[in-house]
Design an enzyme around this catalytic site. Structure first.
Site, short mmCIF file in Angstrom:
data_model
loop_
_atom_site.label_atom_id
_atom_site.label_comp_id
_atom_site.label_asym_id
_atom_site.label_seq_id
_atom_site.Cartn_x
_atom_site.Cartn_y
_atom_site.Cartn_z
N GLY A 46 0.84 -1.20 0.00
CA GLY A 46 0.00 0.00 0.00
C GLY A 46 0.87 1.24 0.00
O GLY A 46 1.99 1.22 0.52
N GLN A 51 2.72 9.91 1.12
CA GLN A 51 4.02 9.25 1.23
C GLN A 51 4.96 9.58 0.07
O GLN A 51 6.14 9.25 0.12
CB GLN A 51 3.85 7.73 1.33
CG GLN A 51 3.23 7.29 2.66
CD GLN A 51 3.06 5.79 2.70
OE1 GLN A 51 2.09 5.27 2.21
NE2 GLN A 51 4.03 5.10 3.27
N CYS A 88 5.53 -0.32 7.22
CA CYS A 88 5.18 0.85 6.42
C CYS A 88 6.37 1.23 5.55
O CYS A 88 7.51 1.25 6.05
CB CYS A 88 4.81 2.00 7.35
SG CYS A 88 4.42 3.54 6.50
N LEU A 89 6.14 1.54 4.28
CA LEU A 89 7.24 1.89 3.39
C LEU A 89 7.96 3.17 3.83
O LEU A 89 9.10 3.40 3.44
CB LEU A 89 6.74 2.05 1.94
CG LEU A 89 6.30 0.75 1.26
CD1 LEU A 89 5.79 1.04 -0.15
CD2 LEU A 89 7.43 -0.26 1.21
N HIS A 130 -4.64 1.22 7.30
CA HIS A 130 -3.32 1.84 7.38
C HIS A 130 -3.23 3.04 6.43
O HIS A 130 -2.77 4.12 6.81
CB HIS A 130 -2.27 0.77 7.04
CG HIS A 130 -0.85 1.23 7.06
ND1 HIS A 130 0.08 0.75 7.95
CD2 HIS A 130 -0.19 2.13 6.27
CE1 HIS A 130 1.26 1.34 7.72
NE2 HIS A 130 1.12 2.18 6.70
N GLU A 131 -3.69 2.84 5.19
CA GLU A 131 -3.58 3.92 4.20
C GLU A 131 -4.57 5.05 4.51
O GLU A 131 -4.24 6.22 4.33
CB GLU A 131 -3.79 3.38 2.78
CG GLU A 131 -2.80 2.29 2.35
CD GLU A 131 -1.33 2.64 2.59
OE1 GLU A 131 -0.96 3.84 2.49
OE2 GLU A 131 -0.54 1.73 2.91
N HIS A 134 -2.99 7.32 6.92
CA HIS A 134 -2.01 8.24 6.33
C HIS A 134 -2.68 9.53 5.85
O HIS A 134 -2.11 10.62 5.96
CB HIS A 134 -1.31 7.59 5.13
CG HIS A 134 -0.11 6.77 5.48
ND1 HIS A 134 0.96 7.28 6.18
CD2 HIS A 134 0.20 5.47 5.22
CE1 HIS A 134 1.88 6.33 6.32
NE2 HIS A 134 1.44 5.22 5.76
ZN ZN Z 1 2.35 3.41 5.71
#
Ligand code: ZN
Length: 148
Positions: A46, A51, A88-89, A130-131, A134
């Site tokens: 994701g 991000q 998380c990236l 999660h997204e 963000h």
């Molecule tokens: Zn994330």
């Protein structure tokens, strides 16, 4: 399509709230294409626009069955809970356990502005939540119950 630079933890951008997408134009399509390519290149499941430094309410996920693009998403239902490890990236190499709904229902617009409905469980439910976090400036570390 292009790989964009992923904003990393500690950057204040990740704490900012994203604004609604109003124009469903080529600029949005380019953003969605780039998000998908950047997510795949980084082996993530994701990636939200914030991000890559774009404060718009859009994200992509791919939990193994293809890319989904969600624009202006809203959670419209939650059932049960799951406790699982999450990463998380924007925080490479960091993992922790979070509590998420077992099942989540969302509505979101697609790249053409059409409203679509989603129901997900397991990893996909976690990725959706999660997204969505963000987009409100919340990162998974804010929800950790246990650091791994
Ligand atoms: Zn994330």
């Amino acid at each position: 399509m292009a790989i964009r630079k992923i904003v990393k933890g500690g950057d204040a951008t990740l704490q900012k709230k994203s604004r609604a997408v109003e124009k469903f134009d080529e600029r949005l399509w380019q953003l969605l294409d780039d998000l998908a390519q950047t997510m795949h290149e980084a082996n993530g499941c994701g990636l939200a626009a914030v991000q890559v430094g774009v404060l718009r309410r859009a994200f992509v996920i791919d939990t193994g069955d293809g890319v989904l693009e969600l624009v202006n998403p809203e959670v419209i239902g939650r059932e049960g809970i799951q406790r699982e490890q999450e990463g998380c990236l924007s925080f490479p190499g960091e993992y922790g356990v979070t509590i998420r709904p077992a099942i989540v229902k969302l509505k979101a617009q697609n790249r053409n502005g059409k409203w679509c409905f989603y129901k997900a469980d397991g990893l996909k439910a976690r990725a959706f939540c999660h997204e969505c976090d963000h987009l409100d400036g919340v990162v998974f570390k804010d929800r950790w119950i246990k650091e791994m």
